[in-house]
Scaffold this active site. Structure first.
Site, PDB file in Angstrom:
ATOM      1  N   TYR A 154      21.900  15.945  -2.870  1.00  0.00           N
ATOM      2  CA  TYR A 154      22.963  15.027  -3.291  1.00  0.00           C
ATOM      3  C   TYR A 154      22.950  14.959  -4.815  1.00  0.00           C
ATOM      4  O   TYR A 154      21.885  14.840  -5.430  1.00  0.00           O
ATOM      5  CB  TYR A 154      22.715  13.634  -2.700  1.00  0.00           C
ATOM      6  CG  TYR A 154      23.712  12.594  -3.148  1.00  0.00           C
ATOM      7  CD1 TYR A 154      25.037  12.639  -2.717  1.00  0.00           C
ATOM      8  CD2 TYR A 154      23.328  11.548  -3.996  1.00  0.00           C
ATOM      9  CE1 TYR A 154      25.949  11.669  -3.118  1.00  0.00           C
ATOM     10  CE2 TYR A 154      24.232  10.576  -4.389  1.00  0.00           C
ATOM     11  CZ  TYR A 154      25.545  10.635  -3.952  1.00  0.00           C
ATOM     12  OH  TYR A 154      26.445   9.680  -4.352  1.00  0.00           O
ATOM     13  N   ASP A 249      18.673  18.895 -11.348  1.00  0.00           N
ATOM     14  CA  ASP A 249      19.069  17.487 -11.262  1.00  0.00           C
ATOM     15  C   ASP A 249      17.812  16.641 -11.061  1.00  0.00           C
ATOM     16  O   ASP A 249      17.208  16.637  -9.988  1.00  0.00           O
ATOM     17  CB  ASP A 249      20.053  17.311 -10.098  1.00  0.00           C
ATOM     18  CG  ASP A 249      20.533  15.868  -9.946  1.00  0.00           C
ATOM     19  OD1 ASP A 249      20.030  14.986 -10.665  1.00  0.00           O
ATOM     20  OD2 ASP A 249      21.418  15.639  -9.086  1.00  0.00           O
ATOM     21  N   LYS A 281      18.661   6.869 -13.085  1.00  0.00           N
ATOM     22  CA  LYS A 281      17.709   5.984 -12.415  1.00  0.00           C
ATOM     23  C   LYS A 281      16.617   5.429 -13.360  1.00  0.00           C
ATOM     24  O   LYS A 281      16.913   4.524 -14.113  1.00  0.00           O
ATOM     25  CB  LYS A 281      17.168   6.662 -11.162  1.00  0.00           C
ATOM     26  CG  LYS A 281      18.340   6.909 -10.161  1.00  0.00           C
ATOM     27  CD  LYS A 281      17.952   7.288  -8.757  1.00  0.00           C
ATOM     28  CE  LYS A 281      19.154   7.228  -7.819  1.00  0.00           C
ATOM     29  NZ  LYS A 281      19.727   8.481  -7.413  1.00  0.00           N
TER      30      LYS A 281
HETATM   31  C1  LIG Z   1      21.168   8.998  -7.371  1.00  0.00           C
HETATM   32  C2  LIG Z   1      21.396  10.439  -7.630  1.00  0.00           C
HETATM   33  C3  LIG Z   1      22.553  10.905  -8.272  1.00  0.00           C
HETATM   34  C4  LIG Z   1      23.734  10.022  -8.564  1.00  0.00           C
HETATM   35  O1  LIG Z   1      23.430   9.001  -9.462  1.00  0.00           O
HETATM   36  P1  LIG Z   1      24.393   7.699  -9.505  1.00  0.00           P
HETATM   37  O2  LIG Z   1      23.867   6.937 -10.654  1.00  0.00           O
HETATM   38  O3  LIG Z   1      24.238   7.023  -8.182  1.00  0.00           O
HETATM   39  O4  LIG Z   1      25.779   8.191  -9.727  1.00  0.00           O
HETATM   40  C5  LIG Z   1      22.625  12.239  -8.613  1.00  0.00           C
HETATM   41  N1  LIG Z   1      21.622  13.089  -8.317  1.00  0.00           N
HETATM   42  C6  LIG Z   1      20.506  12.684  -7.675  1.00  0.00           C
HETATM   43  C7  LIG Z   1      19.423  13.670  -7.398  1.00  0.00           C
HETATM   44  C8  LIG Z   1      20.367  11.351  -7.295  1.00  0.00           C
HETATM   45  O5  LIG Z   1      19.272  10.972  -6.629  1.00  0.00           O
END
Ligand SMILES: *Cc1c(COP(=O)(O)O)cnc(C)c1O
Length: 451
Positions: A154, A249, A281
């Protein structure tokens, strides 16, 4: 060690949360501002939280829970860390947004550049924005359109990345992605995670059309599924050979699984770096801050130096950057050691309780992120991709989740999410988890599927 707040009467009777949820449902679709919060995968009433302190959350009915979600990762230091709160209050008193450059964003960028292989970063407000912008930059730099992603990974709710995207989509069973034009995903190739042969094949066939491969540095959005040894390094070499870019990511893993993120556990030791990286995060310390970054020659393609446009009214916001910077500065080696130890302790307590109750499961980790797969085939010893993650008995997770909740432990309300701990998860918090586990393991053992 701080005393655990008293466990209150009966966390299953939650009249105040239920009333709040009714009001929320009238004015907000599904009553929530992000789907997983609605408890659809587990059933029951979502808890409306009023406050968080250290390892604990308190709901509007006065129940307290040991929090194993930690805001889905950001709260590495625990809730309401006094130094973070003080820094945020002081920053807010100076004004909350200027729409000009300001000092905290420079210092935060310096901290990120010092901890990771990226030479420059651009700050944004969410992980979604970070991955969306990194993809645009990769396409702008290479002049190619195809992107490769992995099933179960994701990367936020970016149109082109909403193909087999794990967690929220997996649990709510959204069949495709209505609202996303076919054209947006037509240029997205989805491959199984950890599958080198599939990658070799797609690059052999279309390598000169591929702008980038985007991967979670370690997958945390289908449950915790680490890359097999050497997989990320393989991606770096393969993309380089074909003139494509690797986007790692680290929105979830960044500054959580080590001071250098997941890269600290593989690329840093193996001597390679991704071309672009995304963060979020933890780096926002509980505020909306995220970033994408990479080599300076790539980042030079961004406006105003280059032609690839990207912008944001609240990007580099002084409150969010102050919260993030304060969090990163407090995230010392001791913090990472205690987060790692707490995670391993909770994982091993969980697996013992489930084994004792005879519940088939796989409890696996990505550094300090971990999750439990209630596998249907008791001979499964490891989950390496989304197909494996999907072969779960979700009714067992549902029963387990509610039994833990009833005893004051707040797990992610979905079988496809990683569990997160903080440096505030001390003996008191772990004791409460240990006391709850035998009941929950028994509930999982006795659970019957509902059709
Ligand atoms: C949480 C997450 C996102 C998206 O971040 P948001 O701040 O919720 O838009 C993208 N990539 C990964 C791996 C994530 O865990």
């Amino acid at each position: 060690m701080t005393d655990a707040p008293p466990l209150t009467r009966s966390p299953s009777a939650v009249p105040a949360s239920a009333a709040m949820f009714d009001r929320a449902c009238a004015v907000t679709p599904g009553g929530v501002n992000s789907p997983v919060r609605a408890f659809r995968a587990v059933g029951g009433t979502p808890r409306f939280m009023r406050s968080g302190q250290g390892a604990y959350l308190s709901d509007v009915d006065g129940n307290t829970y040991v929090d194993l979600v930690c805001s889905w990762g950001p709260m590495l230091l625990g809730h309401a860390h006094p130094q973070v709160i003080e820094a945020v209050v002081n920053a807010a008193a100076q004004g909350t947004s200027f729409g000009t450059p300001s000092e905290p964003e420079v210092v935060l960028a310096e901290e990120i550049v010092a901890r990771t292989p990226v030479e420059q970063v651009r700050l944004v407000s969410s992980g979604t924005e970070a991955t969306m912008s990194a993809i645009r930059l990769a396409r702008g730099v290479t002049g190619r359109e195809l992107i490769v992603k992995f099933a179960g990974c994701y990367h936020g709710h970016v149109d082109s990345l909403l193909a087999q995207a794990g967690s929220g989509l997996a649990t709510s069973g959204v069949p495709g992605t209505p609202g996303v034009p076919v054209a947006s995903t037509a240029t997205t190739l989805v491959l199984p995670y950890n599958d080198r042969a599939a990658l070799e094949q797609v690059f052999a066939e279309r390598g000169d059309e591929i702008a980038c491969v985007i991967t979670e540095a370690a997958a945390g959005n289908m449950g915790a599924v680490a890359p097999l040894p050497g997989f990320n390094g393989f991606l770096a070499a393969l993309t380089r050979r074909h003139g494509a870019l690797l986007i790692s990511d680290e929105v979830m893993t960044g500054f959580r699984v080590s001071r250098y993120g997941w890269w600290g556990l593989d690329g840093r030791l193996e001597g390679w770096a991704p071309d672009l990286m995304t963060f979020g995060k933890v780096m926002g310390g509980g505020f909306p801050a995220a970033a994408f970054g990479g080599r300076a020659d790539l980042m030079a393609h961004l406006a105003p130096d280059g032609a690839v446009y990207q912008a944001g009214t609240l990007s580099g916001n002084p409150i969010a950057t102050t919260a993030g910077l304060t969090t990163l500065r407090l995230a010392t080696d001791e913090v990472y050691a205690s987060v790692d130890a707490a995670a391993e302790h909770i994982r091993s307590l969980t697996t013992s309780a489930l084994t004792q109750a005879g519940v088939p499961h796989v409890a696996q980790s990505c550094g300090s992120m971990f999750s439990v797969f209630f596998v249907s085939d008791p001979d499964t010893t490891r989950i390496t991709d989304f197909a494996g993650a999907q072969a779960q008995e979700q009714h067992r997770f549902r029963a387990f989740f509610h039994a833990m909740l009833e005893r004051g432990v707040y797990l992610p309300p979905s079988a496809f999410e990683s569990w997160f701990v903080s440096a505030a998860h001390d003996e008191g918090a772990i004791d409460r988890i240990a006391e709850a586990l035998p009941y929950a393991a028994r509930a999982a053992a006795e659970a019957q599927p509902t059709y």
